[in-house]
Motif scaffolding. Structure first.
Motif, PDB file in Angstrom:
ATOM      1  N   MET B 472      71.901 -25.250  14.440  1.00  0.00           N
ATOM      2  CA  MET B 472      71.723 -24.209  13.139  1.00  0.00           C
ATOM      3  C   MET B 472      70.296 -23.315  13.570  1.00  0.00           C
ATOM      4  SD  MET B 472      73.202 -24.535   9.599  1.00  0.00           S
ATOM      5  CE  MET B 472      71.919 -25.364   8.719  1.00  0.00           C
ATOM      6  N   PRO B 473      69.296 -23.887  13.553  1.00  0.00           N
ATOM      7  CA  PRO B 473      67.912 -23.020  13.607  1.00  0.00           C
ATOM      8  C   PRO B 473      68.344 -22.183  14.989  1.00  0.00           C
ATOM      9  CG  PRO B 473      67.339 -25.686  13.539  1.00  0.00           C
ATOM     10  CD  PRO B 473      68.761 -25.393  13.892  1.00  0.00           C
ATOM     11  N   GLU B 474      68.732 -22.383  15.929  1.00  0.00           N
ATOM     12  CA  GLU B 474      68.853 -21.520  17.268  1.00  0.00           C
ATOM     13  C   GLU B 474      69.999 -20.510  16.698  1.00  0.00           C
ATOM     14  OE1 GLU B 474      69.785 -23.334  20.694  1.00  0.00           O
ATOM     15  OE2 GLU B 474      68.227 -24.860  20.498  1.00  0.00           O
ATOM     16  N   VAL B 475      70.929 -20.744  15.956  1.00  0.00           N
ATOM     17  CA  VAL B 475      71.910 -19.844  15.837  1.00  0.00           C
ATOM     18  C   VAL B 475      71.174 -19.009  14.755  1.00  0.00           C
ATOM     19  CG1 VAL B 475      74.143 -19.537  14.469  1.00  0.00           C
ATOM     20  CG2 VAL B 475      73.881 -21.652  16.268  1.00  0.00           C
ATOM     21  N   ILE B 476      70.652 -19.220  13.661  1.00  0.00           N
ATOM     22  CA  ILE B 476      70.015 -18.586  12.922  1.00  0.00           C
ATOM     23  C   ILE B 476      69.142 -17.473  13.410  1.00  0.00           C
ATOM     24  CG2 ILE B 476      68.350 -18.414  10.873  1.00  0.00           C
ATOM     25  CD1 ILE B 476      69.580 -21.160   9.796  1.00  0.00           C
ATOM     26  N   SER B 477      68.224 -18.041  14.143  1.00  0.00           N
ATOM     27  CA  SER B 477      67.314 -17.278  14.776  1.00  0.00           C
ATOM     28  C   SER B 477      67.896 -16.064  15.750  1.00  0.00           C
ATOM     29  CB  SER B 477      66.098 -17.861  15.673  1.00  0.00           C
ATOM     30  OG  SER B 477      66.675 -18.132  16.696  1.00  0.00           O
ATOM     31  N   ALA B 478      68.995 -16.462  16.527  1.00  0.00           N
ATOM     32  CA  ALA B 478      69.779 -15.538  17.141  1.00  0.00           C
ATOM     33  C   ALA B 478      70.629 -14.525  16.545  1.00  0.00           C
ATOM     34  CB  ALA B 478      70.725 -16.252  18.349  1.00  0.00           C
ATOM     35  N   VAL B 482      69.847 -10.417  16.160  1.00  0.00           N
ATOM     36  CA  VAL B 482      70.732  -9.562  16.635  1.00  0.00           C
ATOM     37  C   VAL B 482      70.933  -8.527  15.642  1.00  0.00           C
ATOM     38  CG1 VAL B 482      73.446  -9.200  17.188  1.00  0.00           C
ATOM     39  CG2 VAL B 482      71.880 -10.760  18.560  1.00  0.00           C
ATOM     40  N   ALA B 483      71.164  -9.179  14.034  1.00  0.00           N
ATOM     41  CA  ALA B 483      71.824  -8.540  12.902  1.00  0.00           C
ATOM     42  C   ALA B 483      70.641  -7.903  12.136  1.00  0.00           C
ATOM     43  CB  ALA B 483      72.822  -9.171  12.123  1.00  0.00           C
ATOM     44  N   SER B 484      69.427  -8.223  12.517  1.00  0.00           N
ATOM     45  CA  SER B 484      68.125  -7.742  11.845  1.00  0.00           C
ATOM     46  C   SER B 484      68.229  -8.516  10.208  1.00  0.00           C
ATOM     47  CB  SER B 484      68.137  -6.322  11.637  1.00  0.00           C
ATOM     48  OG  SER B 484      67.931  -5.973  13.058  1.00  0.00           O
ATOM     49  N   LEU B 485      68.563  -9.555  10.287  1.00  0.00           N
ATOM     50  CA  LEU B 485      68.865 -10.107   8.769  1.00  0.00           C
ATOM     51  C   LEU B 485      67.651 -11.302   8.662  1.00  0.00           C
ATOM     52  CD1 LEU B 485      72.652 -10.884   8.694  1.00  0.00           C
ATOM     53  CD2 LEU B 485      71.423  -9.549   7.092  1.00  0.00           C
ATOM     54  N   ASP B 486      67.346 -11.329   7.298  1.00  0.00           N
ATOM     55  CA  ASP B 486      66.244 -12.410   6.745  1.00  0.00           C
ATOM     56  C   ASP B 486      66.729 -13.845   6.975  1.00  0.00           C
ATOM     57  OD1 ASP B 486      64.562 -14.129   5.659  1.00  0.00           O
ATOM     58  OD2 ASP B 486      64.633 -13.177   3.718  1.00  0.00           O
ATOM     59  N   PRO B 487      66.180 -14.365   8.074  1.00  0.00           N
ATOM     60  CA  PRO B 487      66.664 -15.944   8.552  1.00  0.00           C
ATOM     61  C   PRO B 487      66.758 -16.615   7.203  1.00  0.00           C
ATOM     62  CG  PRO B 487      64.771 -15.133   9.717  1.00  0.00           C
ATOM     63  CD  PRO B 487      64.971 -14.335   8.574  1.00  0.00           C
ATOM     64  N   SER B 488      66.015 -16.629   6.101  1.00  0.00           N
ATOM     65  CA  SER B 488      66.130 -17.715   4.912  1.00  0.00           C
ATOM     66  C   SER B 488      67.408 -17.606   4.150  1.00  0.00           C
ATOM     67  CB  SER B 488      64.901 -17.544   3.972  1.00  0.00           C
ATOM     68  OG  SER B 488      64.918 -16.417   3.303  1.00  0.00           O
TER      69      SER B 488
END
Lengths: 512, 512
Positions: B472-478, B482-488
């Protein structure tokens, strides 16, 4: 408000018939046949008579669930005046003594009478021709359950035509399930023939008539009535024995020597010294707490002689082997009769046979055939000491590979078989008995191991022989050509070598 | 010459103590505790009283083989004048009626008395404070074995200080092997607490003091005294019931309706018509062969109503579950109480619990805990009907893979438990009982199967979740890159999806 009341022994067993093995019509029929046959065997061989027993089972043509069982024997008979109590009073009999018999409880045949009268309301018929009597008595009777006394409907006494004739005939009609019981009953008769190969048993059923002829006329030495062993008494037994002492001046010393088994003067002296009792004290003057101390010391003294086995009657290795061969038809059998031993003051002897191959069907575990005082035990094998001992043996030590055609026959004789119930089906795991069983089974099994080893060797040899024989014709023709010898002489020579080298003769002796 | 004699019931059981379970000092001690505890439970819960029982075992400091057992209860007590017979006469008691009780034979406590007096010559001490009485009676007594009557050494009657107090205290000293027996006795007490979770049992031994506190104050409905069912009678029972009829003009019709369980006017009419009996015939005028025909027809008539279960007192699914949880601490338990059934006219109810996991130790086969009329049965499991039924079930059907932490608890209640012996250890395989046991076990096991299935699914889900979380952490950061979203926020959303998709909440409900 609770209501309190007492029951007579007959009422008690009427209500709880299943604890004596009379749990349903099939089992009740089995148990009835068994009790009658065992009484007949006790009345013959226990008194040195070769048993001749006839068992007849017939069905009511109108109602096949009404079964009549008739058992006749050539035994010593029952004194005519004792017949009513012997058949009509629970806890009455001649077997409450220190001696090996099949019957011990004074209960079995009364249960059969009770069961007959409660299911068909029919009385029992008994004919007794006692040995050394000129008369024959015939009775029709049932049990007065409330009072636990016999109720005689008819009685007839007449002179014997042949004064030498003796024996008993018993006939009763009960509700029974012949279809369900017949396999077990036949198995019971078969196993009885195995353990009593000196008996002739005629067995007639609605379908067939079988005769198990005696294969031997050799009767084992009958058991004698003995005395209590000091290790087998408790306070109550002591009181009972002291009551029978006539002379009020009898000393404790005399009492011990005269009233017990295996107590000589020397042993008695040693014991009294060890236990701290005055040998000259009068036994009738002992108080309750003296008796408690005495009983407790008698139990824990370790130097009594072992109980004498004269009260026992094992069947012996030879007869046991005969019986096993005759019934199981194995290719190997080894019988072992152990020397006498004892537990809690009761003498006992263990006999074991290990049988292998032949007509024994291969099974995933050893077949166990259990006997106690020459009675086959067919039920409750799962909690019997013999099953336990057999299961705990690692049979691979004896080269047995399951499924294997292996049967272990165990026979325990004792003046007191530690049965788990009055139905006489399973024997408790008394450590002394367990130990003797294990020794006996292992001893017989060592011979089995030797047999199997030799059989393996034989098979190996047979295999080699087969290979050699396959190539012999070519070898012979080749050699005879090269060496210009007569092939027939060559073949004869080679055959001789083959026989000698494979040691075939040496193996043959182990194969029947 | 054969000597014939009769034995009193006390003499009989003195000679054959092993058939009542008193086969050696360890077993005798176990059996003594058991008989006393069961009498105490019968004296309390059978009469609607929450049991408070104290069991105390102490050793003689000079001789550790002299064991004193003291059991006290808050039961209804024994009428003071009945105490001597209740403790000093074999086959005497209040339980010879149609009702579910632990005791039935009128034998157990007398055997304990007999065993005590034959091994230590000590009398039994009994104190009885009967309910609804102003007095307390104390006795010291032993059994006169020859006559089967109580012999009272001391008696004292006094007024109760607290008139509301009631109960019984029994104390006796016997030769027993505490070291060998203590494991079994503790196991017995533990299992008693399992099956009677409404009882408080204080258990004091030389080493420890345990208190099994009641986990419930809900007492099952006490059993009532009932009448015989027509299917359960035989000629002798019929005679006995007819004797109790007072009015000489009672007709057969009236007799059937008034004296039996489950017989209304309509059923009686149908039966008499079917059986070919005249309903107006006077029952006192029936002859023996009429009675035989009547009993036989009563047994084979198939339209009687089933025996009423009011004579029974099962513990119920809820209490059984409580008891199992409290003692075995499993992770799964399902209890089943079957509807009433009957065999041979005796009503019975089967209850079963199947427990799995938790603190149950994994074994190669299911652990079977057997109970009968709320008594734990610890011996002779190998020949018990419950073991047979459990062994015949193919457990792989229920997804059980051995070794498995599986326990099957069986409880049979009946006015007549088909015990195989007076020691009350094994139950015979009556087909009707066997059938009910199987149905109950299978029903509970289906729930077990569902539980195991869900546990497997849960494990599968947990495995998936672990994998997803790892990446999950890798997916979130990727994604956030890409989509310029807030990771949290992304993490929160993904967590919600994860929870929903894995259905974790749906699974949780099956896991404790």
């Amino acid at each position: 408000m609770e209501k309190y009341r007492g029951l007579s022994p007959a009422q008690f067993f009427h209500r709880n018939k299943e604890i004596a093995g009379f749990s349903n019509p099939a089992r009740a029929l089995y148990q009835t046949v068994r009790e009658l046959v065992e009484n007949s065997l006790d009345a013959t061989e226990t008194h040195g008579l070769l048993p001749d027993i006839s068992v007849e089972i017939s069905l009511d043509s109108n109602n096949p669930d009404r079964v009549t069982v008739k058992v006749a024997d050539n035994g010593i008979g029952i004194p005519i005046h004792e017949v009513p109590n012997v058949f009509g009073r629970v806890f009455y009999g001649s077997k409450y003594v220190v001696r090996q018999t099949r019957g011990v409880f004074g209960l079995g045949v009364k249960m059969a009478v009770l069961y007959a009268q409660m299911t068909t309301a029919q009385p029992i018929y008994v004919k007794s021709a006692p040995i050394n009597s000129d008369f024959i008595g015939e009775y029709l009777l049932y049990i007065d359950i409330d009072k636990n006394i016999p109720h005689v409907l008819k009685m007839r006494i007449r002179k014997k035509e042949n004064p030498k004739l003796h024996g008993t005939v018993v006939k009763l009609t009960l509700e029974g399930s012949w279809v369900q019981a017949k396999k077990r009953i036949e198995e019971y008769i078969r196993r009885t023939a195995l353990i009593a190969p000196y008996a002739t048993i005629r067995y007639k059923t609605p379908e067939e008539e079988l005769v198990f002829k005696r294969v031997s006329k050799k009767l084992p030495e009958p058991p004698q009535v003995g005395r209590y062993h000091p290790k087998g008494v408790d306070v109550e037994v002591l009181k009972e024995i002291i009551k029978t002492v006539r002379d009020p001046d009898t000393t404790l010393m005399d009492f011990l020597v005269k009233s017990f088994d295996g107590v000589g003067e020397k042993t008695a002296q040693d014991f009294l010294h060890w236990a701290g009792f005055d040998p000259s004290i009068k036994v009738k003057e002992l108080r309750l707490h003296d008796l408690e101390a005495l009983a407790s010391k008698m139990k824990s003294f370790n130097k009594w002689r072992r109980p004498r086995p004269t009260t026992l009657s094992p069947i012996g290795e030879e007869l046991l082997k005969e019986g096993v061969k005759n019934i199981l038809r194995p290719s190997f059998v080894k019988a072992v009769t152990r020397p006498p031993s004892s537990y809690s003051g009761h003498p006992f002897i263990v006999e074991v046979a290990v049988a292998y191959g032949g007509e024994i069907p291969p099974q995933d575990q050893p077949i166990v055939l259990r006997f106690a005082n020459k009675m086959p035990l067919l039920y409750d094998e799962g909690v019997d000491v013999s099953r336990k001992v057999v299961d705990e043996i690692d049979w691979s030590v004896y080269k047995v590979k399951f499924p294997a055609p292996l049967a272990v026959i165990t026979h325990l004789c004792s003046t007191k078989i530690p049965f788990k119930g009055v139905g006489k089906e399973a024997i408790a795991d008394v450590p002394e008995v367990e130990h003797e069983l294990e020794i006996a089974i292992r001893e017989a099994s060592r011979r089995l191991r030797a047999y199997i080893t030799r059989m393996e060797r034989l098979h190996e040899i047979q295999r080699k022989e087969a290979i050699i024989r396959r190539y012999m014709p070519e070898v012979i023709s080749a050699i005879s050509e090269v060496a210009s010898l007569d092939p027939s002489i060559l073949e004869k020579k080679l055959e001789e070598i083959l026989k000698r080298e494979l040691g075939k003769k040496g193996v043959e002796q182990y194969v029947k």
